[in-house]
Design a protein around this motif. Sequence first.
Motif, PDB file in Angstrom:
ATOM      1  N   THR A  52       6.379   6.344  -7.087  1.00 51.31           N
ATOM      2  CA  THR A  52       6.142   4.896  -7.114  1.00 51.31           C
ATOM      3  C   THR A  52       7.312   4.140  -7.746  1.00 51.31           C
ATOM      4  OG1 THR A  52       4.895   5.098  -9.176  1.00 51.31           O
ATOM      5  CG2 THR A  52       3.631   5.101  -7.135  1.00 51.31           C
ATOM      6  N   PHE A  53       7.991   4.763  -8.702  1.00 53.96           N
ATOM      7  CA  PHE A  53       9.099   4.074  -9.366  1.00 53.96           C
ATOM      8  C   PHE A  53      10.330   3.957  -8.472  1.00 53.96           C
ATOM      9  CE2 PHE A  53       8.860   8.475 -10.816  1.00 53.96           C
ATOM     10  CZ  PHE A  53      10.103   8.976 -10.455  1.00 53.96           C
ATOM     11  N   ASN A  54      10.333   4.607  -7.305  1.00 56.34           N
ATOM     12  CA  ASN A  54      11.440   4.491  -6.347  1.00 56.34           C
ATOM     13  C   ASN A  54      11.151   3.480  -5.236  1.00 56.34           C
ATOM     14  OD1 ASN A  54      13.043   6.346  -7.628  1.00 56.34           O
ATOM     15  ND2 ASN A  54      12.550   8.032  -6.268  1.00 56.34           N
ATOM     16  N   THR A  72       3.827  -1.327 -11.642  1.00 58.42           N
ATOM     17  CA  THR A  72       3.104  -0.848 -10.473  1.00 58.42           C
ATOM     18  C   THR A  72       3.985  -1.061  -9.252  1.00 58.42           C
ATOM     19  OG1 THR A  72       0.997  -0.893  -9.285  1.00 58.42           O
ATOM     20  CG2 THR A  72       1.906  -3.008  -9.932  1.00 58.42           C
ATOM     21  N   ALA A  73       3.664  -0.360  -8.208  1.00 54.04           N
ATOM     22  CA  ALA A  73       4.421  -0.494  -6.956  1.00 54.04           C
ATOM     23  C   ALA A  73       3.488  -1.019  -5.879  1.00 54.04           C
ATOM     24  CB  ALA A  73       4.997   0.859  -6.544  1.00 54.04           C
ATOM     25  N   VAL A  74       4.082  -1.655  -4.888  1.00 52.49           N
ATOM     26  CA  VAL A  74       3.341  -2.161  -3.735  1.00 52.49           C
ATOM     27  C   VAL A  74       3.996  -1.589  -2.488  1.00 52.49           C
ATOM     28  CG1 VAL A  74       2.609  -4.203  -2.457  1.00 52.49           C
ATOM     29  CG2 VAL A  74       2.797  -4.304  -4.950  1.00 52.49           C
ATOM     30  N   ILE A  75       3.169  -1.052  -1.598  1.00 52.91           N
ATOM     31  CA  ILE A  75       3.647  -0.532  -0.315  1.00 52.91           C
ATOM     32  C   ILE A  75       2.845  -1.225   0.783  1.00 52.91           C
ATOM     33  CG2 ILE A  75       3.763   1.499   1.176  1.00 52.91           C
ATOM     34  CD1 ILE A  75       4.057   3.186  -1.301  1.00 52.91           C
ATOM     35  N   PHE A  76       3.529  -1.621   1.848  1.00 46.08           N
ATOM     36  CA  PHE A  76       2.867  -2.267   2.979  1.00 46.08           C
ATOM     37  C   PHE A  76       2.843  -1.328   4.180  1.00 46.08           C
ATOM     38  CE2 PHE A  76       4.484  -5.898   0.540  1.00 46.08           C
ATOM     39  CZ  PHE A  76       3.325  -6.645   0.429  1.00 46.08           C
ATOM     40  N   SER A  77       1.819  -1.500   5.022  1.00 42.88           N
ATOM     41  CA  SER A  77       1.794  -0.792   6.299  1.00 42.88           C
ATOM     42  C   SER A  77       2.858  -1.421   7.191  1.00 42.88           C
ATOM     43  CB  SER A  77       0.411  -0.890   6.944  1.00 42.88           C
ATOM     44  OG  SER A  77       0.083  -2.240   7.199  1.00 42.88           O
ATOM     45  N   PHE A  86      -0.781   0.600  -6.732  1.00 45.37           N
ATOM     46  CA  PHE A  86      -0.993   1.808  -7.522  1.00 45.37           C
ATOM     47  C   PHE A  86      -1.473   1.447  -8.919  1.00 45.37           C
ATOM     48  CE2 PHE A  86       1.610   2.863  -4.007  1.00 45.37           C
ATOM     49  CZ  PHE A  86       1.157   4.109  -3.616  1.00 45.37           C
ATOM     50  N   ILE A  87      -2.756   1.065  -8.987  1.00 45.54           N
ATOM     51  CA  ILE A  87      -3.405   0.715 -10.241  1.00 45.54           C
ATOM     52  C   ILE A  87      -4.593   1.639 -10.411  1.00 45.54           C
ATOM     53  CG2 ILE A  87      -4.631  -1.081 -11.512  1.00 45.54           C
ATOM     54  CD1 ILE A  87      -3.109  -3.126  -9.781  1.00 45.54           C
ATOM     55  N   PRO A  88      -4.603   2.477 -11.433  1.00 45.14           N
ATOM     56  CA  PRO A  88      -5.773   3.352 -11.616  1.00 45.14           C
ATOM     57  C   PRO A  88      -7.045   2.525 -11.824  1.00 45.14           C
ATOM     58  CG  PRO A  88      -3.969   4.015 -13.046  1.00 45.14           C
ATOM     59  CD  PRO A  88      -3.585   2.703 -12.436  1.00 45.14           C
TER      60      PRO A  88
END
Length: 136
Positions: A52-54, A72-77, A86-88
């Motif tokens: 996630t840090f990359n 936190t990281a955000v990924i899109f489709s 990525f939040i527990p």
Amino acid sequence: MKKTILFIAMFLGSLFFAQKSTPVLGGDRDVHGCIGSAGYTYSQLKNDCIKTFNQKIKLKEVNSDKSYTSMTAVIFSKNMKKAEIFIPDGNAKSIILDKGEKEKIWKSGSHIKDSYVLTPYKKSYQIKKNDVVIYQ
């Protein structure tokens, strides 16, 4: 002489037992095969292990009462209709948010205990939990 031999035997015995109980690096694979100690987390959208840090989009925690600030990281489709944050939250390592047809925001589904919303903010994004900004 007997004390020396006894001391050496105890010392070697303690080394033997210490070696047995030390966890092996990389021996912490999760159910998806991701190695947490190497920084990998499973991404539901990518269907793969990622660091996630990359990731390109990283947000800092705001208003934390802790002595450190988390990210936190955000990924899109590919079609930008889904976002993964990525939040527990309970058992989940990440949360999938969906974008409405004509909306510019992504929301968590009703199956999630808390309400999460991802919105564009300045030249990045912000994440709200129950209408409170937690990352930006």
